[in-house]
Design a protein around this motif. Sequence first.
Motif, short mmCIF file in Angstrom:
data_model
loop_
_atom_site.label_atom_id
_atom_site.label_comp_id
_atom_site.label_asym_id
_atom_site.label_seq_id
_atom_site.Cartn_x
_atom_site.Cartn_y
_atom_site.Cartn_z
N ILE A 167 0.84 -1.20 0.00
CA ILE A 167 0.00 0.00 0.00
C ILE A 167 0.87 1.25 0.00
O ILE A 167 1.84 1.35 0.74
CB ILE A 167 -0.91 0.04 1.24
CG1 ILE A 167 -1.86 -1.15 1.26
CG2 ILE A 167 -1.73 1.33 1.25
CD1 ILE A 167 -2.72 -1.20 2.50
N SER A 168 0.51 2.20 -0.84
CA SER A 168 1.18 3.50 -0.83
C SER A 168 0.12 4.55 -1.17
O SER A 168 -1.04 4.23 -1.35
CB SER A 168 2.33 3.53 -1.86
OG SER A 168 1.82 3.33 -3.17
N GLY A 169 0.53 5.80 -1.23
CA GLY A 169 -0.40 6.84 -1.64
C GLY A 169 -0.87 7.74 -0.52
O GLY A 169 -0.47 7.59 0.64
N VAL A 197 -6.48 14.00 -0.67
CA VAL A 197 -7.74 13.26 -0.84
C VAL A 197 -8.89 14.23 -1.08
O VAL A 197 -9.74 14.01 -1.95
CB VAL A 197 -8.02 12.37 0.39
CG1 VAL A 197 -9.39 11.70 0.27
CG2 VAL A 197 -6.93 11.30 0.53
N LYS A 198 -8.91 15.34 -0.33
CA LYS A 198 -9.94 16.37 -0.55
C LYS A 198 -9.89 16.90 -1.98
O LYS A 198 -10.92 17.09 -2.64
CB LYS A 198 -9.73 17.54 0.42
CG LYS A 198 -10.24 17.33 1.82
CD LYS A 198 -10.03 18.61 2.64
CE LYS A 198 -10.51 18.43 4.07
NZ LYS A 198 -10.28 19.66 4.87
N SER A 199 -8.67 17.16 -2.45
CA SER A 199 -8.48 17.68 -3.80
C SER A 199 -9.00 16.71 -4.84
O SER A 199 -9.68 17.10 -5.80
CB SER A 199 -7.00 17.98 -4.03
OG SER A 199 -6.76 18.35 -5.36
N GLY A 204 -1.74 9.67 5.27
CA GLY A 204 -2.59 10.56 6.05
C GLY A 204 -2.70 11.94 5.43
O GLY A 204 -2.92 12.94 6.12
N ASP A 205 -2.57 12.01 4.11
CA ASP A 205 -2.57 13.28 3.38
C ASP A 205 -4.01 13.69 3.08
O ASP A 205 -4.54 13.45 1.99
CB ASP A 205 -1.77 13.11 2.09
CG ASP A 205 -1.55 14.41 1.35
OD1 ASP A 205 -2.22 15.40 1.69
OD2 ASP A 205 -0.72 14.43 0.42
N ASP A 227 -4.22 7.77 14.64
CA ASP A 227 -5.64 7.83 14.97
C ASP A 227 -6.31 9.07 14.42
O ASP A 227 -7.43 9.02 13.90
CB ASP A 227 -5.83 7.76 16.49
CG ASP A 227 -5.49 6.39 17.06
OD1 ASP A 227 -5.41 5.44 16.25
OD2 ASP A 227 -5.32 6.28 18.28
N ILE A 228 -5.64 10.22 14.53
CA ILE A 228 -6.24 11.47 14.07
C ILE A 228 -6.46 11.45 12.56
O ILE A 228 -7.49 11.90 12.05
CB ILE A 228 -5.38 12.69 14.49
CG1 ILE A 228 -6.06 14.00 14.08
CG2 ILE A 228 -3.98 12.59 13.89
CD1 ILE A 228 -7.38 14.24 14.77
N SER A 229 -5.51 10.90 11.82
CA SER A 229 -5.65 10.81 10.36
C SER A 229 -6.77 9.86 9.99
O SER A 229 -7.55 10.12 9.06
CB SER A 229 -4.33 10.33 9.74
OG SER A 229 -3.30 11.27 9.95
N THR A 230 -6.86 8.75 10.70
CA THR A 230 -7.93 7.78 10.44
C THR A 230 -9.29 8.43 10.62
O THR A 230 -10.18 8.28 9.78
CB THR A 230 -7.79 6.57 11.39
OG1 THR A 230 -6.53 5.95 11.18
CG2 THR A 230 -8.90 5.57 11.15
#
Length: 306
Positions: free
Chosen positions: A241-243, A253-255, A248-249, A289-292
């Motif tokens: 898995i990468s990306g 993802v929003k973009s 946690g970017d 956890d915060i990114s999740t």
Amino acid sequence: MRGAVTQFLMDDMRIPSISIIGLGALGSVLAEALVSRGAVLFSIFSRDRATVQRITASLEVTEAGPFPGTAKELGELVFLTVPDSAITEVAERLIALPGSLAGKTFVHCSGNESAGILQPLGAKGGRTASMHPMQTFTPQSVPADFEDIYFSLQGHPGAMPVLRHIAGLLGGDALEINEEQKAHMHAAAVMASNYLVTLLDASTEAGSLGGLDKEKVQKVLLPLIQTTLRNIQSASFDESISGPVVRGDIETVKSHLKLLGRKPELRELYAVLGMETVNRAEGAGLLEDISTKQLRQLLSAILNHE
């Protein structure tokens, strides 16, 4: 034409005389592959007269036609490579043939149906099984497509030795499974093959939204796809898995979700796959956890149409 069935030996097991009923993409290439590996193709049957003529012109076959007229026209091992919806009908027609079916092994190649669909043939003295090649077949398929693949085998225990032998003869491996395992493996195969094509087509469409030609996008993505598959072969899913999700970017993802807003179905697919990636990354300990939490909130808003 061959008269008497010749006995071939491989690993101390004789290859039985073989019949194939149904000459679509799978049946046609199976016939070619078996003969190329030394098997005796005793008979072939198909409603497609042109295909029957083409195969009999290139391969030695004792019997050929639209359908057998008697049990004597069938070899010792009979493959039913017909659509799933036709298996029951073909089995019923075989039962009605003059002559004995005792001692013959009847095998369908459906991934979805169990060997149980052929049980009426078992009541007539035949052994029944399913042998599903875990491979995709098209009219362009070649015998080499059977090499290094798995064949899922399910059915009468007495049919397993010869089917394992046939799998090895074709250059593949055998996986003996029960009825429940077979159903799950077919669902997995559909996701891994058929739906992968759909996913990759959606990916190229997403790339083309920026103005690039779709064929160009596909060409650019192919090396990435191939590297990803190689990574999965040599490492675990988690290690492959990468990306942006794994990093946690959130902003990337929003973009992406904003860009795909022009195609709501693509944006929703992105969100579904993104959520599954979040779950996997969290389970592997790759996300804080915060990114999740933030990613789940972002993707859930799309999936819930908020």
